[in-house]
Design a protein around this motif. Structure first.
Motif, PDB file in Angstrom:
ATOM      1  N   LEU A  80     -45.042 -67.023   4.093  1.00  0.00           N
ATOM      2  CA  LEU A  80     -45.225 -65.574   4.017  1.00  0.00           C
ATOM      3  C   LEU A  80     -43.951 -64.827   4.387  1.00  0.00           C
ATOM      4  O   LEU A  80     -43.681 -63.746   3.856  1.00  0.00           O
ATOM      5  CB  LEU A  80     -46.366 -65.138   4.939  1.00  0.00           C
ATOM      6  N   PHE A  81     -43.168 -65.405   5.302  1.00  0.00           N
ATOM      7  CA  PHE A  81     -41.957 -64.737   5.760  1.00  0.00           C
ATOM      8  C   PHE A  81     -40.704 -65.360   5.134  1.00  0.00           C
ATOM      9  O   PHE A  81     -39.628 -65.344   5.738  1.00  0.00           O
ATOM     10  CB  PHE A  81     -41.873 -64.782   7.281  1.00  0.00           C
ATOM     11  N   SER A  82     -40.875 -65.875   3.928  1.00  0.00           N
ATOM     12  CA  SER A  82     -39.745 -66.436   3.191  1.00  0.00           C
ATOM     13  C   SER A  82     -39.639 -65.745   1.840  1.00  0.00           C
ATOM     14  O   SER A  82     -40.646 -65.369   1.238  1.00  0.00           O
ATOM     15  CB  SER A  82     -39.943 -67.945   2.993  1.00  0.00           C
ATOM     16  N   SER A  83     -38.425 -65.599   1.371  1.00  0.00           N
ATOM     17  CA  SER A  83     -38.228 -64.979   0.061  1.00  0.00           C
ATOM     18  C   SER A  83     -38.179 -65.993  -1.069  1.00  0.00           C
ATOM     19  O   SER A  83     -38.161 -65.621  -2.239  1.00  0.00           O
ATOM     20  CB  SER A  83     -36.925 -64.172   0.063  1.00  0.00           C
ATOM     21  N   SER A  84     -38.183 -67.272  -0.714  1.00  0.00           N
ATOM     22  CA  SER A  84     -38.037 -68.314  -1.732  1.00  0.00           C
ATOM     23  C   SER A  84     -39.231 -69.256  -1.717  1.00  0.00           C
ATOM     24  O   SER A  84     -39.779 -69.580  -0.654  1.00  0.00           O
ATOM     25  CB  SER A  84     -36.754 -69.107  -1.493  1.00  0.00           C
ATOM     26  N   ALA A  85     -39.626 -69.700  -2.906  1.00  0.00           N
ATOM     27  CA  ALA A  85     -40.661 -70.735  -3.054  1.00  0.00           C
ATOM     28  C   ALA A  85     -40.043 -72.023  -3.572  1.00  0.00           C
ATOM     29  O   ALA A  85     -40.672 -72.799  -4.283  1.00  0.00           O
ATOM     30  CB  ALA A  85     -41.751 -70.257  -4.002  1.00  0.00           C
ATOM     31  N   GLY A  86     -38.777 -72.261  -3.225  1.00  0.00           N
ATOM     32  CA  GLY A  86     -38.089 -73.468  -3.643  1.00  0.00           C
ATOM     33  C   GLY A  86     -37.799 -73.456  -5.134  1.00  0.00           C
ATOM     34  O   GLY A  86     -37.358 -72.439  -5.686  1.00  0.00           O
ATOM     35  N   PRO A  87     -38.080 -74.570  -5.801  1.00  0.00           N
ATOM     36  CA  PRO A  87     -37.790 -74.648  -7.244  1.00  0.00           C
ATOM     37  C   PRO A  87     -38.637 -73.709  -8.093  1.00  0.00           C
ATOM     38  O   PRO A  87     -38.331 -73.478  -9.258  1.00  0.00           O
ATOM     39  CB  PRO A  87     -38.091 -76.116  -7.583  1.00  0.00           C
ATOM     40  N   LEU A  88     -39.696 -73.141  -7.504  1.00  0.00           N
ATOM     41  CA  LEU A  88     -40.558 -72.230  -8.261  1.00  0.00           C
ATOM     42  C   LEU A  88     -39.994 -70.818  -8.323  1.00  0.00           C
ATOM     43  O   LEU A  88     -40.531 -69.959  -9.035  1.00  0.00           O
ATOM     44  CB  LEU A  88     -41.965 -72.204  -7.645  1.00  0.00           C
ATOM     45  N   GLY A  89     -38.950 -70.555  -7.538  1.00  0.00           N
ATOM     46  CA  GLY A  89     -38.342 -69.230  -7.576  1.00  0.00           C
ATOM     47  C   GLY A  89     -38.731 -68.376  -6.395  1.00  0.00           C
ATOM     48  O   GLY A  89     -38.744 -68.830  -5.248  1.00  0.00           O
ATOM     49  N   LEU A  90     -39.102 -67.129  -6.664  1.00  0.00           N
ATOM     50  CA  LEU A  90     -39.451 -66.196  -5.601  1.00  0.00           C
ATOM     51  C   LEU A  90     -40.807 -66.519  -4.993  1.00  0.00           C
ATOM     52  O   LEU A  90     -41.734 -66.956  -5.689  1.00  0.00           O
ATOM     53  CB  LEU A  90     -39.475 -64.763  -6.152  1.00  0.00           C
ATOM     54  N   SER A  91     -40.932 -66.290  -3.693  1.00  0.00           N
ATOM     55  CA  SER A  91     -42.229 -66.446  -3.034  1.00  0.00           C
ATOM     56  C   SER A  91     -43.148 -65.298  -3.432  1.00  0.00           C
ATOM     57  O   SER A  91     -42.718 -64.323  -4.068  1.00  0.00           O
ATOM     58  CB  SER A  91     -42.051 -66.457  -1.515  1.00  0.00           C
ATOM     59  N   ASP A  92     -44.413 -65.408  -3.034  1.00  0.00           N
ATOM     60  CA  ASP A  92     -45.362 -64.336  -3.358  1.00  0.00           C
ATOM     61  C   ASP A  92     -44.945 -63.019  -2.721  1.00  0.00           C
ATOM     62  O   ASP A  92     -45.031 -61.953  -3.350  1.00  0.00           O
ATOM     63  CB  ASP A  92     -46.767 -64.719  -2.882  1.00  0.00           C
TER      64      ASP A  92
END
Length: 246
Positions: free
Chosen positions: A196-208
């Protein structure tokens, strides 16, 4: 001696209001706190593994179903053995807050589903029906959206277990099971606090939350904090309503 009138009616004593069973609430709150602590210890993921998979299913179904509600497509859902998942959906050229709503529906899926389960425990009929619906929908989603080998095994297995509880377990076990599932779903938000407190979802790109920042401007950490607080409020209020006397 004067005979009593034929129209005489004895006074009826007013029954005391039903006493709410507080022990169950105490144990369920304790289970919620224990869950949050177990998530943080080595090996805790293995102890609560089935709840992790179910929470992931709630999360990804939140994305997909919101996309459908907004006129988009829910193409497939993949759930993996490490507890992660991916919902593939198409929302077209949505304007305004539409894409942000789809992004938010993922993290808010588990607490909202958990609240519905807790509230359904107020009556035996509602609890049984809700367990049947949940188990059936797990099986239905397997046929329509699940497209990963692990998901094709784990999700229908969870559905069959929940249906078995609904059809075979005694009333008290059904009530406790549905509330435990609800509490675990709500608390699962705190298992993904780093996400929740991250801007990245790794290889998937942006976090929710970063997706929400993209469309709603305010920073991702604001949306992460807001959803963490909302999850706690939803849990507390659903327990409060469920255990409130009639």
């Amino acid at each position: 001696m004067k005979e009593p009138s034929k129209n005489f009616k004895p006074l009826l004593t007013k029954e005391a209001p039903p006493v709410v069973e507080r022990m169950g609430l105490t144990w369920l709150v304790a289970a919620a706190i224990a869950t949050a602590l177990v998530w943080q210890i080595p090996g805790g993921d293995y102890i609560l593994y089935p709840f992790t998979i179910l929470a992931t299913w709630f999360h990804e179904m939140g994305h997909g179903l919101m996309a459908l509600l907004l006129g988009g497509q829910f193409q497939k859902l993949q759930i993996f053995s490490n507890g992660s998942g991916v919902a593939t959906y198409g929302i077209g050229p949505l304007l305004g807050p539409g894409p942000a709503m789809v992004a938010a529906a993922g993290p808010m899926g588990p607490p909202l589903a958990g609240a519905a389960l807790i509230l359904a425990s107020r009556s035996f009929r509602a609890a049984t029906l809700c367990l049947k619906i949940l188990g059936s929908f797990l099986l239905f989603s397997t046929l329509i959206w699940i497209r990963s080998w692990f998901g094709l095994v784990a999700i229908p297995l969870l559905g069959l277990i929940i249906l078995g509880i609904a059809l075979k377990a005694p009333r008290w076990a059904q009530g406790f099971a549905i509330q435990l599932l609800g509490v675990q779903a709500c608390v699962s938000t705190y298992h993904q606090l780093d996400y929740l407190f991250s801007s990245s979802a790794g290889p998937l790109g942006l976090s929710d939350t970063a997706q929400m920042q993209r469309y709603l401007l305010l920073p991702y950490w604001f949306w992460g904090g807001l959803m963490a607080i909302a999850s706690l409020v939803i849990l507390v209020q659903s327990l409060r309503v469920a255990y409130r006397s009639e």
